[in-house]
Design a protein around this motif. Structure first.
Motif, PDB file in Angstrom:
ATOM      1  N   ALA A  38       0.825  -1.205   0.000  1.00  0.00           N
ATOM      2  CA  ALA A  38       0.000   0.000   0.000  1.00  0.00           C
ATOM      3  C   ALA A  38       0.862   1.259   0.000  1.00  0.00           C
ATOM      4  CB  ALA A  38      -0.927   0.001   1.208  1.00  0.00           C
ATOM      5  N   GLY A  39       1.763   1.360   0.974  1.00  0.00           N
ATOM      6  CA  GLY A  39       2.552   2.575   1.126  1.00  0.00           C
ATOM      7  C   GLY A  39       3.389   2.897  -0.092  1.00  0.00           C
ATOM      8  N   ASP A  40       4.178   1.926  -0.537  1.00  0.00           N
ATOM      9  CA  ASP A  40       5.069   2.175  -1.670  1.00  0.00           C
ATOM     10  C   ASP A  40       4.317   2.371  -2.982  1.00  0.00           C
ATOM     11  OD1 ASP A  40       7.154   2.221  -0.017  1.00  0.00           O
ATOM     12  OD2 ASP A  40       8.026   0.297  -0.597  1.00  0.00           O
ATOM     13  N   PRO A  41       3.457   1.420  -3.375  1.00  0.00           N
ATOM     14  CA  PRO A  41       2.781   1.620  -4.665  1.00  0.00           C
ATOM     15  C   PRO A  41       1.788   2.779  -4.658  1.00  0.00           C
ATOM     16  CG  PRO A  41       1.969  -0.373  -3.593  1.00  0.00           C
ATOM     17  CD  PRO A  41       3.131   0.106  -2.794  1.00  0.00           C
ATOM     18  N   GLY A  42       1.140   3.036  -3.517  1.00  0.00           N
ATOM     19  CA  GLY A  42       0.102   4.065  -3.508  1.00  0.00           C
ATOM     20  C   GLY A  42       0.594   5.405  -3.012  1.00  0.00           C
ATOM     21  N   ASN A  43       1.856   5.431  -2.582  1.00  0.00           N
ATOM     22  CA  ASN A  43       2.437   6.659  -2.061  1.00  0.00           C
ATOM     23  C   ASN A  43       1.595   7.221  -0.901  1.00  0.00           C
ATOM     24  OD1 ASN A  43       4.384   8.491  -1.867  1.00  0.00           O
ATOM     25  ND2 ASN A  43       3.815   9.701  -3.668  1.00  0.00           N
ATOM     26  N   ILE A  44       1.242   6.340   0.033  1.00  0.00           N
ATOM     27  CA  ILE A  44       0.443   6.734   1.188  1.00  0.00           C
ATOM     28  C   ILE A  44       1.359   6.663   2.411  1.00  0.00           C
ATOM     29  CG2 ILE A  44      -1.697   6.267   2.446  1.00  0.00           C
ATOM     30  CD1 ILE A  44      -2.247   4.235   0.047  1.00  0.00           C
ATOM     31  N   PRO A  45       1.307   7.680   3.273  1.00  0.00           N
ATOM     32  CA  PRO A  45       2.148   7.615   4.472  1.00  0.00           C
ATOM     33  C   PRO A  45       1.728   6.441   5.371  1.00  0.00           C
ATOM     34  CG  PRO A  45       1.144   9.788   4.234  1.00  0.00           C
ATOM     35  CD  PRO A  45       0.524   8.918   3.210  1.00  0.00           C
ATOM     36  N   ILE A  46       2.699   5.637   5.770  1.00  0.00           N
ATOM     37  CA  ILE A  46       2.424   4.494   6.640  1.00  0.00           C
ATOM     38  C   ILE A  46       3.150   4.704   7.957  1.00  0.00           C
ATOM     39  CG2 ILE A  46       2.669   1.998   6.934  1.00  0.00           C
ATOM     40  CD1 ILE A  46       1.038   2.308   4.581  1.00  0.00           C
ATOM     41  N   GLY A  47       2.434   4.480   9.052  1.00  0.00           N
ATOM     42  CA  GLY A  47       3.066   4.496  10.360  1.00  0.00           C
ATOM     43  C   GLY A  47       2.902   3.133  10.974  1.00  0.00           C
ATOM     44  N   GLY A  48       3.629   2.859  12.051  1.00  0.00           N
ATOM     45  CA  GLY A  48       3.522   1.524  12.615  1.00  0.00           C
ATOM     46  C   GLY A  48       3.716   1.492  14.108  1.00  0.00           C
ATOM     47  N   GLY A  49       3.164   0.459  14.710  1.00  0.00           N
ATOM     48  CA  GLY A  49       3.404   0.170  16.110  1.00  0.00           C
ATOM     49  C   GLY A  49       3.597  -1.326  16.211  1.00  0.00           C
ATOM     50  N   CYS A  50       4.702  -1.763  16.814  1.00  0.00           N
ATOM     51  CA  CYS A  50       4.953  -3.201  16.826  1.00  0.00           C
ATOM     52  C   CYS A  50       5.542  -3.634  18.150  1.00  0.00           C
ATOM     53  CB  CYS A  50       5.890  -3.584  15.695  1.00  0.00           C
ATOM     54  SG  CYS A  50       7.505  -2.865  15.873  1.00  0.00           S
ATOM     55  N   THR A  51       5.674  -4.949  18.332  1.00  0.00           N
ATOM     56  CA  THR A  51       6.266  -5.468  19.557  1.00  0.00           C
ATOM     57  C   THR A  51       7.748  -5.114  19.598  1.00  0.00           C
ATOM     58  OG1 THR A  51       6.765  -7.512  18.433  1.00  0.00           O
ATOM     59  CG2 THR A  51       4.712  -7.450  19.671  1.00  0.00           C
ATOM     60  N   ALA A  52       8.285  -5.153  20.804  1.00  0.00           N
ATOM     61  CA  ALA A  52       9.702  -4.828  20.959  1.00  0.00           C
ATOM     62  C   ALA A  52      10.558  -5.791  20.159  1.00  0.00           C
ATOM     63  CB  ALA A  52      10.080  -4.898  22.434  1.00  0.00           C
ATOM     64  N   VAL A  53      10.111  -7.049  20.083  1.00  0.00           N
ATOM     65  CA  VAL A  53      10.911  -8.051  19.374  1.00  0.00           C
ATOM     66  C   VAL A  53      10.914  -7.768  17.874  1.00  0.00           C
ATOM     67  CG1 VAL A  53      11.105 -10.512  18.883  1.00  0.00           C
ATOM     68  CG2 VAL A  53      10.414  -9.764  21.138  1.00  0.00           C
ATOM     69  N   GLY A  54       9.789  -7.282  17.375  1.00  0.00           N
ATOM     70  CA  GLY A  54       9.704  -7.058  15.944  1.00  0.00           C
ATOM     71  C   GLY A  54      10.355  -5.776  15.464  1.00  0.00           C
ATOM     72  N   ALA A  55      10.567  -4.836  16.398  1.00  0.00           N
ATOM     73  CA  ALA A  55      11.017  -3.500  16.011  1.00  0.00           C
ATOM     74  C   ALA A  55      12.332  -3.467  15.219  1.00  0.00           C
ATOM     75  CB  ALA A  55      11.099  -2.611  17.244  1.00  0.00           C
ATOM     76  N   PRO A  56      13.380  -4.203  15.646  1.00  0.00           N
ATOM     77  CA  PRO A  56      14.645  -4.074  14.915  1.00  0.00           C
ATOM     78  C   PRO A  56      14.517  -4.406  13.433  1.00  0.00           C
ATOM     79  CG  PRO A  56      14.998  -5.238  16.971  1.00  0.00           C
ATOM     80  CD  PRO A  56      13.509  -5.067  16.832  1.00  0.00           C
ATOM     81  N   ASN A  57      13.600  -5.305  13.096  1.00  0.00           N
ATOM     82  CA  ASN A  57      13.440  -5.663  11.683  1.00  0.00           C
ATOM     83  C   ASN A  57      12.771  -4.555  10.880  1.00  0.00           C
ATOM     84  OD1 ASN A  57      14.477  -8.148  12.348  1.00  0.00           O
ATOM     85  ND2 ASN A  57      12.443  -9.007  12.750  1.00  0.00           N
ATOM     86  N   LEU A  58      12.111  -3.632  11.586  1.00  0.00           N
ATOM     87  CA  LEU A  58      11.362  -2.599  10.875  1.00  0.00           C
ATOM     88  C   LEU A  58      12.086  -1.262  10.845  1.00  0.00           C
ATOM     89  CD1 LEU A  58       7.898  -3.634  12.244  1.00  0.00           C
ATOM     90  CD2 LEU A  58       8.552  -3.673   9.861  1.00  0.00           C
ATOM     91  N   TYR A  59      13.054  -1.088  11.739  1.00  0.00           N
ATOM     92  CA  TYR A  59      13.781   0.192  11.762  1.00  0.00           C
ATOM     93  C   TYR A  59      14.320   0.599  10.399  1.00  0.00           C
ATOM     94  CZ  TYR A  59      13.535   0.669  16.829  1.00  0.00           C
ATOM     95  OH  TYR A  59      13.082   0.832  18.094  1.00  0.00           O
ATOM     96  N   PRO A  60      14.849  -0.352   9.602  1.00  0.00           N
ATOM     97  CA  PRO A  60      15.404   0.068   8.312  1.00  0.00           C
ATOM     98  C   PRO A  60      14.418   0.803   7.405  1.00  0.00           C
ATOM     99  CG  PRO A  60      16.027  -2.189   8.806  1.00  0.00           C
ATOM    100  CD  PRO A  60      15.061  -1.775   9.858  1.00  0.00           C
ATOM    101  N   TYR A  61      13.124   0.640   7.628  1.00  0.00           N
ATOM    102  CA  TYR A  61      12.152   1.290   6.749  1.00  0.00           C
ATOM    103  C   TYR A  61      11.943   2.757   7.086  1.00  0.00           C
ATOM    104  CZ  TYR A  61      10.911  -3.352   5.147  1.00  0.00           C
ATOM    105  OH  TYR A  61      10.950  -4.603   4.605  1.00  0.00           O
TER     106      TYR A  61
END
Lengths: 300, 207, 247, 407
Positions: free
Chosen positions: A199-222
């Motif tokens: 959605a975010g990339d193809p539609g150029n829509i701002p995406i925000g997120g909230g995730c578990t502490a364990v999942g966070a390091p995998n998402l920081y690069p975005y």
């Protein structure tokens, strides 16, 4: 080991093999007591959370925010505080909130936000005008891809099976592109990554997120190119609440889930650190006496 | 017949799956989708096998009156009740009150509580294992401490600790995970290849 | 009756009374959920009849739960709905008019073959179905692992060791990249099986173990936060949803 | 004189009186000019080609056209229309900005989709250049253009090379191992402990617990675990110890039953095999853990094996096992669970070591050969990475860019 031998052990030796139930008891107390006394701990807001906050803060009145509940009951304790804080913030900004779920388990959790935050604290907001619960639809990332181009085929009714066209706030919604911000909570699969990819990339829509502490390091690069901001675990929630209090001082004495979770976190961490240090002190005393055992996970 | 046919089947099907990856043709994709659907359906059908095993284990416990056999009644009644609710005639599947209640008030609390036991076990494991017994154990211990100390308010030291924690998570952590993943990837490819070629055939039994 | 047995019975009586009071005040299901939560927690002390009860109930209910989910979620739409669509009409009206798909007989037959295992004579037939499942996923995994775990990791590890950014040479990032690169290399050396870990190679492998250990420690420490959150969630359920003691 | 003055005044005023008229006339004239310019539509676009997009099943076409550059500002956008025949109904497919003479027409593969675009079909295109004020010009119909599916995805060449190379390695080393070539493998502590752990259970007269994890039978980690189970079960049969294998998945269960039965047969004690030692618990993650933990505290196994695919339950199992004082040997390919096994178990097989374990236990030349192939692949990979990094250091960025783009 017979009882006789047990008695001959020194105090230090016995402490080294302390009954683990004692440690359990300490952890239980560390978690329960802060909950009962309702203590709160402020967290300084880090840039990645502040970015998320600023993005919401910058939304004009009437902006459309899509909140996707992509988590289940097991991770709810970690995620729910940030959902609550963000929903509260969106309500303050007078944004229109669209709640949906890509996870089947998220279906019931949307109701919790409505009953727990919106109804008691924002009684003026009206269902169908200011917020709506669209419920869960199957399809995982396929669903996201689909509603990017065509929203109403998938969502012809809300979660209570009422036709979508009966709600004024759904009038001009034809695709995900109509939203000013999409926030996905969860961080599992499907989750924030899929929202970015489909959605975010193809539609150029701002995406925000909230995730578990364990999942966070995998998402920081975005962040910051594909994610406007990210809340990681209880800490992220507490940081967001802190930003909220600074911007809206009326929440100064308000019970904030993330901040009280942080008290339990801090106390429990201190307890565990204490036990680790304690164990090592015992170990060094014993080593000085020449009574130790080796071995760890087979890796030497 | 008993082993050759399955081994040939493994070879053909897996070869198709590999080649399929390089062929963007519709027909191939169509078969690929079919194969995936089929494995899913076989998986669900296999659950009957599991049911049978569960039933047998517990009825036998009851028959033999082995230790704690009384609890087997609980398992069996839970199983039967849930199946009745799940296949309740006219309910249109699983949307009935009892099925949902069993899920939300039996499965969810137990599941979440089992999961939360980890908070206790992680503490007891840390106490027991994090001792400076050797260089390696010390490294393990120190890395864990640095990460955990983030939570302890330490005034001016806090930013330093949080930077150090961030660095460990971003740098050595990434390196080791990458090394493990590359190894796992290779090992998995090798194992898959062994399965394809019939070198690894333990899963077929021996007779 | 021994003293221990007596204590057990008294305890059981107290539990029953408390349970009854709670049911009267809070309703059956909330009470039952709280009871099961406490029963599981009691395992921390020791194995006991309450834990055994919760465990056995959970095993039975969950097995049936997944059976039902699999049946309604997969079998009905994907098997029956495609084999003979009118059959699922009452449940999923949308599928009713689709054409039927005879190919779906194959998984049905394979699934029945798998169930032949229950027969001692024709048990070997089940291997055909097994071979099908294993073959499909083995082929799928071969390419998937090679692409995502192998080739993609090379491409992300191939980064510049000498980093410059807008402010010129960046010492921090340069060091980080060098550490990552060396770390990956040493980690891989550790995973060599056919070469003795001796000399320079052994030193590399040892460095690899060091990186692994730091990582394991860090991941362990990092996970504590998530686990404590879960426990807080359960405590909130007990103290708030059940007892109403918070806020 | 008076008349002269009056005449002059009139003369002076005349332009003023007529000026609005004049002005109006002027404006009218300008309007006329504009109208004429508007009637003139932008020049036609000329469709040059519509190419099939490579590496797909034949549902995409790239349409290209030419347009005189100097007229860019007179055009707002181009609209792309498509039809199945030159005189058929042209449907709007999409738009392209005024300075971009290309459009990628993406259709769907599924027949039911409204956006369906069958492959191996002919298409006709028409480009409409939309002018600045609503006037537009249509191009000639271009076509027929064909879509077709490809037999090979050219973007996957590196992957294909990797697959082929790896197959060659494996086959070569397997063959050379078959030929009797001795292969060295370094010791693995976790594997060496297996015998000791089984022996300990025998001495203590307690059972051995073998957990295959929560993966399906086709999960690579589970397949590796099956092989190890075979070895363990054979040893167990020889030592006449009892074995408990609680399973998470029915297929895994039935495979494990086969394996254990065969192992007892191989050890010459088929009568000792207990059908109920391998059984299904449930396939809900935490219910499974609850069940296995219950078995642990009640049957008190002396040795626990946790080999396969594991998620959050790793520490729940390992800590309970630790509390009952069992020797624990774990192994998984799940990076996130390794820390817990390392901390709570006596021996841990890390990632690839789990896959390698089956080769170690069996000493089967075929399995050892493939281990050697893995090492070679690793070696090549390391050399490649060093070369790329060196190239980047020396300022040659091309290989890195190529990898970044193509992989």
């Amino acid at each position: 080991m017979t009882n006789g031998a047990m008695k001959k052990q020194s105090l230090v030796e016995r402490l080294q093999y302390i009954d683990r139930r004692i440690i359990f008891a300490f952890i239980a107390v560390a978690v329960i007591v802060p909950l009962l006394i309702g203590a709160q701990l402020k967290e300084k807001t880090t840039p990645i959370v502040q970015a998320m906050f600023d993005n919401v803060e910058g939304l004009p009145e009437g902006s459309r925010v899509l909140l996707s509940y992509d988590y289940g009951p097991t991770t709810a304790p970690e995620i729910q505080p940030m959902v609550d804080a963000m929903v509260r913030h969106c309500a303050e900004r007078k944004c229109k909130m669209y709640m949906m779920a890509v996870w089947a388990t998220g279906h019931n959790l949307t109701g919790e936000t409505i009953e727990g935050v919106l109804r008691p604290d924002f009684p003026d907001l009206e269902y169908g005008v200011d917020f709506i619960n669209l419920g869960y639809k199957a399809g995982n990332q396929g669903l996201i891809r689909l509603i990017l181009v065509d929203f109403k085929t998938m969502y012809s009714t809300d979660a209570n099976n009422i036709a979508i066209d009966d709600f004024p706030m759904m009038e001009n919604i034809t695709s995900l592109r109509n939203f000013d911000l999409i926030v996905s909570f969860g961080g599992g699969f499907p989750g924030i990554k899929e929202w970015i990819q489909f959605a975010g990339d193809p539609g150029n829509i701002p995406i925000g997120g909230g995730c578990t502490a364990v999942g966070a390091p995998n998402l920081y690069p975005y962040y910051p190119s594909q994610l406007v901001g990210l809340l990681g675990g209880a800490k992220g929630a507490a940081e967001y609440e802190n930003a909220l209090i600074i911007a809206y001082p009326k929440y100064e004495d308000y019970p904030m889930a993330g901040m009280s979770l942080m008290v339990s976190q801090t106390v429990a961490h201190i307890v565990i650190i204490f036990f680790i240090v304690f164990g090592n002190v015992l170990y060094f005393i014993l080593r000085a006496r020449g009574m130790t055992k080796e071995g760890l996970g087979g890796v030497r | 017949m008993k082993r050759r046919v399955p081994l040939m089947m493994v070879f053909v099907v897996s070869l198709f799956m590999v080649v399929q990856n390089f062929v963007p043709l519709d027909e191939w994709n169509w078969i690929y989708q079919f194969l995936l659907d089929w494995t899913m359906i076989i998986g669900i059908l296999s659950l009957l096998l599991g049911m049978w095993s569960l039933w047998k284990v517990h009825t036998q416990k009851i028959k033999r009156k082995s230790e704690n056999y009384g609890y087997s009644f609980i398992t069996l009644s839970g199983l039967i009740l849930m199946l009745i609710f799940g296949f309740f005639p006219g309910s249109g599947g699983i949307e009935n009150y009892w099925y949902r209640s069993f899920f939300y008030y039996i499965m969810v609390p137990i599941q979440a509580t089992m999961f939360s036991l980890l908070a206790f076990f992680i503490a007891s494991a840390a106490f027991r294992a994090f001792r400076a017994r050797s260089v390696m154990a010390t490294l393990l211990l120190l890395a864990a401490l640095v990460i955990m100390v983030r939570f302890v308010p330490m005034g001016p030291l806090s930013p330093i600790v949080s930077d150090a924690a961030g660095w460990i998570l971003k740098v050595p952590n990434l390196a080791a995970k990458r090394a493990i993943i590359i190894g796992v990837g290779l090992g998995a490819v090798a194992t898959a290849l062994k399965v394809m070629l019939g070198i690894e055939r333990s899963y077929l039994g021996r007779d | 009756m021994t003293r221990r047995q007596l204590a057990t019975y008294i305890f059981f009586g107290v539990v029953v009374i408390l349970f009854a009071i709670s049911v009267a005040l809070k309703g059956f299901f909330v009470t039952f959920g709280a009871f099961l939560t406490l029963a599981i927690f009691s395992f921390l002390y020791d194995d006991n009849p309450y834990y055994k009860f919760a465990e056995h109930l959970f095993v039975g209910v969950s097995a049936a739960y997944w059976m039902c989910m699999g049946f309604w979620g997969t079998m009905v739409p994907n098997l029956f709905g495609r084999l003979y669509p009118p059959m699922v009409g009452p449940v999923i009206p949308a599928l009713k008019d689709n054409p039927s798909d005879p190919f779906m007989l194959i998984p049905l037959i394979l699934g029945i073959m798998l169930l032949m295992r229950l027969s001692s004579k024709a048990g070997w037939i089940s291997r055909w179905a097994l071979a099908f499942v294993v073959g499909t996923t083995a082929g799928l995994n071969l390419v998937r692992y090679l692409r995502s775990d192998f080739i993609q990791q090379i491409s992300s590890t191939a980064m510049p060791l000498y980093v410059t950014n807008s402010a010129g040479f960046s010492l921090g990032e340069t060091i980080s990249n060098i550490v990552i690169f060396i770390g990956v290399m040493c980690g891989l050396i550790y995973f060599f099986f056919s070469k003795e870990h001796k000399g320079a190679f052994g030193a590399g492998a040892r460095a690899g173990v060091i990186v692994l250990m730091i990582t394991f420690g860090a991941s362990f420490g990092y996970t504590v936060m998530a686990r404590i959150s879960l426990l807080v969630g359960r405590m909130q359920y007990l103290l708030d949803s059940w007892l109403g003691m918070i806020g | 004189m008076k008349h002269k003055l009056r005449f002059a005044a009139v003369l002076l005023f005349l332009p003023l009186i007529f000026s609005p008229l004049l002005a109006q006339e002027g404006e009218e004239m300008q309007d006329g000019l504009l109208a004429e310019m508007q009637i003139e539509p932008p020049p036609q676009a000329v469709i040059t080609v519509a190419e099939d997009m490579p590496n797909d099943g034949g549902h995409k076409l790239t349409v290209r056209w030419e347009f005189p550059k100097e007229f860019t500002s007179s055009v707002v956008r181009f609209e792309v229309y498509r039809a199945y025949s030159p005189d058929g109904e042209f449907v709007l497919r999409g738009e392209s900005p005024n300075d971009f003479y290309e459009y990628l027409d993406i259709g769907d593969r599924e027949e039911e989709s409204p956006n369906y675009m069958p492959n191996d079909s002919s298409y006709y295109y028409k480009i409409v250049a939309v002018g600045t004020e609503g006037v537009s010009s249509e191009s000639e119909v271009g076509g027929p253009y064909k879509t077709y599916g490809q037999w090979f995805h050219t973007g996957k060449v590196p992957l294909l090379i990797a697959v082929i190379l790896f197959c060659i390695f494996t086959i070569y080393f397997v063959l050379s191992a078959k030929g009797g070539k001795e292969l060295y493998i370094r010791p693995l502590a976790g594997i060496e402990a297996v015998d000791e752990a089984i022996g300990r259970a025998t001495e203590m007269g307690k059972p051995i617990l073998y957990v295959l994890g929560i993966g399906t039978a086709a999960e690579i980690a589970t397949i590796a675990s099956f092989t190890i189970l075979g070895r363990v079960a054979k040893k167990v049969a020889e030592y006449q110890t009892s074995l408990i294998v609680p399973c998470y998945e029915p297929i895994v269960m039935s495979v494990a039953q086969d394996i254990v039965r065969s192992a007892y047969l191989e050890a010459g004690r088929p009568d000792q095999y207990d059908e109920d030692s391998v059984f299904f618990v449930t396939n809900a993650q935490f219910a499974y853990v609850a069940g296995v933990n219950g078995i642990m505290v009640r049957d008190l196994p002396a040795t626990n094996f946790y080999l396969g695919y594991f998620a959050a339950e790793s520490l729940l199992l390992a800590e309970t096992g630790n509390a009952i004082g069992a020797i624990q040997i774990a192994g998984t390919d799940q990076v996130s669970q390794l820390p817990f096994f390392v901390v709570a178990c006596d021996y841990t097989l890390i990632g690839e070591e789990l896959y390698a374990a089956s080769a170690y236990l069996g000493r089967d030349p075929l399995l050892l050969g493939s281990l050697k192939a893995e090492d070679w692949a690793k070696g090549i990979l390391m050399v490649l990475m060093v070369l790329i990094i060196l190239a980047v250091l020396l300022g040659w960025d091309a290989p890195r860019e190529w990898i970044r783009v193509n992989l």
